[in-house]
Design a protein around this motif. Sequence first.
Motif, PDB file in Angstrom:
ATOM      1  N   ILE A   1      25.147  38.113  39.361  1.00 56.72           N
ATOM      2  CA  ILE A   1      25.696  38.462  38.040  1.00 56.72           C
ATOM      3  C   ILE A   1      27.055  37.784  37.853  1.00 56.72           C
ATOM      4  CG2 ILE A   1      26.630  40.354  36.646  1.00 56.72           C
ATOM      5  CD1 ILE A   1      24.400  42.131  37.887  1.00 56.72           C
ATOM      6  N   LYS A   2      27.889  37.824  38.869  1.00 51.39           N
ATOM      7  CA  LYS A   2      29.204  37.179  38.778  1.00 51.39           C
ATOM      8  C   LYS A   2      29.056  35.675  38.584  1.00 51.39           C
ATOM      9  CE  LYS A   2      32.045  40.461  41.365  1.00 51.39           C
ATOM     10  NZ  LYS A   2      32.881  40.656  42.575  1.00 51.39           N
ATOM     11  N   ARG A   3      28.083  35.071  39.290  1.00 54.37           N
ATOM     12  CA  ARG A   3      27.853  33.638  39.147  1.00 54.37           C
ATOM     13  C   ARG A   3      27.451  33.315  37.714  1.00 54.37           C
ATOM     14  NH1 ARG A   3      24.074  30.249  38.568  1.00 54.37           N
ATOM     15  NH2 ARG A   3      22.358  31.702  38.838  1.00 54.37           N
ATOM     16  N   LYS A   4      26.551  34.118  37.130  1.00 52.90           N
ATOM     17  CA  LYS A   4      26.103  33.901  35.754  1.00 52.90           C
ATOM     18  C   LYS A   4      27.249  34.068  34.761  1.00 52.90           C
ATOM     19  CE  LYS A   4      21.235  35.111  36.382  1.00 52.90           C
ATOM     20  NZ  LYS A   4      20.171  36.095  36.079  1.00 52.90           N
ATOM     21  N   LEU A   5      28.164  34.980  35.063  1.00 55.30           N
ATOM     22  CA  LEU A   5      29.312  35.211  34.183  1.00 55.30           C
ATOM     23  C   LEU A   5      30.433  34.194  34.414  1.00 55.30           C
ATOM     24  CD1 LEU A   5      29.560  39.110  34.345  1.00 55.30           C
ATOM     25  CD2 LEU A   5      28.886  37.725  32.368  1.00 55.30           C
ATOM     26  N   GLY A   6      30.282  33.394  35.445  1.00 58.42           N
ATOM     27  CA  GLY A   6      31.311  32.399  35.749  1.00 58.42           C
ATOM     28  C   GLY A   6      32.512  32.973  36.469  1.00 58.42           C
ATOM     29  N   ILE A   7      32.331  34.124  37.055  1.00 55.18           N
ATOM     30  CA  ILE A   7      33.419  34.755  37.801  1.00 55.18           C
ATOM     31  C   ILE A   7      33.395  34.199  39.224  1.00 55.18           C
ATOM     32  CG2 ILE A   7      34.360  36.923  38.680  1.00 55.18           C
ATOM     33  CD1 ILE A   7      32.957  38.333  36.319  1.00 55.18           C
ATOM     34  N   THR A   8      34.456  33.472  39.563  1.00 54.41           N
ATOM     35  CA  THR A   8      34.549  32.892  40.902  1.00 54.41           C
ATOM     36  C   THR A   8      35.516  33.713  41.741  1.00 54.41           C
ATOM     37  OG1 THR A   8      36.407  31.461  40.327  1.00 54.41           O
ATOM     38  CG2 THR A   8      34.188  30.579  39.932  1.00 54.41           C
ATOM     39  N   PRO A   9      35.443  33.558  43.040  1.00 56.78           N
ATOM     40  CA  PRO A   9      36.405  34.270  43.895  1.00 56.78           C
ATOM     41  C   PRO A   9      37.851  33.943  43.530  1.00 56.78           C
ATOM     42  CG  PRO A   9      34.615  33.422  45.229  1.00 56.78           C
ATOM     43  CD  PRO A   9      34.421  32.873  43.845  1.00 56.78           C
ATOM     44  N   LEU A  10      38.108  32.692  43.117  1.00 57.78           N
ATOM     45  CA  LEU A  10      39.459  32.315  42.723  1.00 57.78           C
ATOM     46  C   LEU A  10      39.889  33.070  41.464  1.00 57.78           C
ATOM     47  CD1 LEU A  10      41.940  30.607  43.234  1.00 57.78           C
ATOM     48  CD2 LEU A  10      40.867  28.764  41.927  1.00 57.78           C
ATOM     49  N   ASN A  11      38.962  33.184  40.501  1.00 56.98           N
ATOM     50  CA  ASN A  11      39.267  33.951  39.280  1.00 56.98           C
ATOM     51  C   ASN A  11      39.566  35.406  39.614  1.00 56.98           C
ATOM     52  OD1 ASN A  11      38.836  31.720  37.691  1.00 56.98           O
ATOM     53  ND2 ASN A  11      36.773  32.307  37.075  1.00 56.98           N
ATOM     54  N   GLU A  12      38.764  35.974  40.505  1.00 56.68           N
ATOM     55  CA  GLU A  12      38.984  37.367  40.902  1.00 56.68           C
ATOM     56  C   GLU A  12      40.338  37.527  41.574  1.00 56.68           C
ATOM     57  OE1 GLU A  12      35.321  39.899  42.056  1.00 56.68           O
ATOM     58  OE2 GLU A  12      34.968  37.901  42.890  1.00 56.68           O
ATOM     59  N   LEU A  13      40.691  36.575  42.427  1.00 49.23           N
ATOM     60  CA  LEU A  13      41.987  36.625  43.100  1.00 49.23           C
ATOM     61  C   LEU A  13      43.119  36.562  42.081  1.00 49.23           C
ATOM     62  CD1 LEU A  13      43.658  36.644  45.705  1.00 49.23           C
ATOM     63  CD2 LEU A  13      43.461  34.155  45.741  1.00 49.23           C
ATOM     64  N   LYS A  14      42.986  35.653  41.116  1.00 44.78           N
ATOM     65  CA  LYS A  14      44.006  35.539  40.065  1.00 44.78           C
ATOM     66  C   LYS A  14      44.142  36.854  39.303  1.00 44.78           C
ATOM     67  CE  LYS A  14      43.522  30.582  39.154  1.00 44.78           C
ATOM     68  NZ  LYS A  14      43.037  29.581  38.165  1.00 44.78           N
ATOM     69  N   GLN A  15      43.002  37.452  38.949  1.00 43.72           N
ATOM     70  CA  GLN A  15      43.034  38.719  38.209  1.00 43.72           C
ATOM     71  C   GLN A  15      43.678  39.820  39.044  1.00 43.72           C
ATOM     72  OE1 GLN A  15      38.918  39.335  37.175  1.00 43.72           O
ATOM     73  NE2 GLN A  15      39.159  38.428  35.149  1.00 43.72           N
ATOM     74  N   ASN A  16      43.326  39.867  40.319  1.00 39.00           N
ATOM     75  CA  ASN A  16      43.898  40.891  41.191  1.00 39.00           C
ATOM     76  C   ASN A  16      45.408  40.714  41.338  1.00 39.00           C
ATOM     77  OD1 ASN A  16      41.395  42.031  41.576  1.00 39.00           O
ATOM     78  ND2 ASN A  16      41.026  41.064  43.555  1.00 39.00           N
ATOM     79  N   LEU A  17      45.849  39.459  41.511  1.00 35.71           N
ATOM     80  CA  LEU A  17      47.277  39.194  41.630  1.00 35.71           C
ATOM     81  C   LEU A  17      48.003  39.539  40.334  1.00 35.71           C
ATOM     82  CD1 LEU A  17      47.307  35.838  43.628  1.00 35.71           C
ATOM     83  CD2 LEU A  17      47.982  38.097  44.446  1.00 35.71           C
ATOM     84  N   SER A  18      47.393  39.175  39.227  1.00 35.30           N
ATOM     85  CA  SER A  18      47.993  39.458  37.924  1.00 35.30           C
ATOM     86  C   SER A  18      48.124  40.964  37.707  1.00 35.30           C
ATOM     87  CB  SER A  18      47.151  38.841  36.814  1.00 35.30           C
ATOM     88  OG  SER A  18      47.701  39.135  35.555  1.00 35.30           O
ATOM     89  N   LYS A  19      47.059  41.684  38.003  1.00 33.74           N
ATOM     90  CA  LYS A  19      47.095  43.145  37.854  1.00 33.74           C
ATOM     91  C   LYS A  19      48.114  43.762  38.806  1.00 33.74           C
ATOM     92  CE  LYS A  19      44.246  47.342  38.050  1.00 33.74           C
ATOM     93  NZ  LYS A  19      45.339  48.129  38.541  1.00 33.74           N
ATOM     94  N   GLY A  20      48.139  43.254  40.039  1.00 37.23           N
ATOM     95  CA  GLY A  20      49.102  43.770  41.020  1.00 37.23           C
ATOM     96  C   GLY A  20      50.533  43.545  40.567  1.00 37.23           C
TER      97      GLY A  20
END
Length: 131
Positions: A69-88
Amino acid sequence: MEENDQGAQRPDFIPEVGEEAVDAAPCSPCTVLTEQEQAELHSELQKVEDEIQTLSQVLAAKEKQVAEIKRKLGITPLNELKQNLSKGWHDVTTSTAYKKTSETLSQVGQKATTAFSSVGTAITRKLEDVR
């Protein structure tokens, strides 16, 4: 008390968690099981181990599903890391401690600027007096 160099545990020592607790538990006469009780426990053990295996397989399948599902949505581990860092970072900057520290540092900076300005003015006056 004499220390045993062979590393053997005391007979009354029972670890509190994990398989070690089961393995190390002394067998006392009051815990002797009948053949029927042993058979029931072996059956129960097998059922629980089967359930664990099934749950592990279900979890693996769900993890694959999430990855797809993440692959289909274009969510990559790098994107997730960026989002987590941004939220943090957002969480840090909106915390009370950060705000108080920021205010304190701002006040210290203002006072330091005033002090340096005063020192600069005093030095300038002294140099003018020397001329």
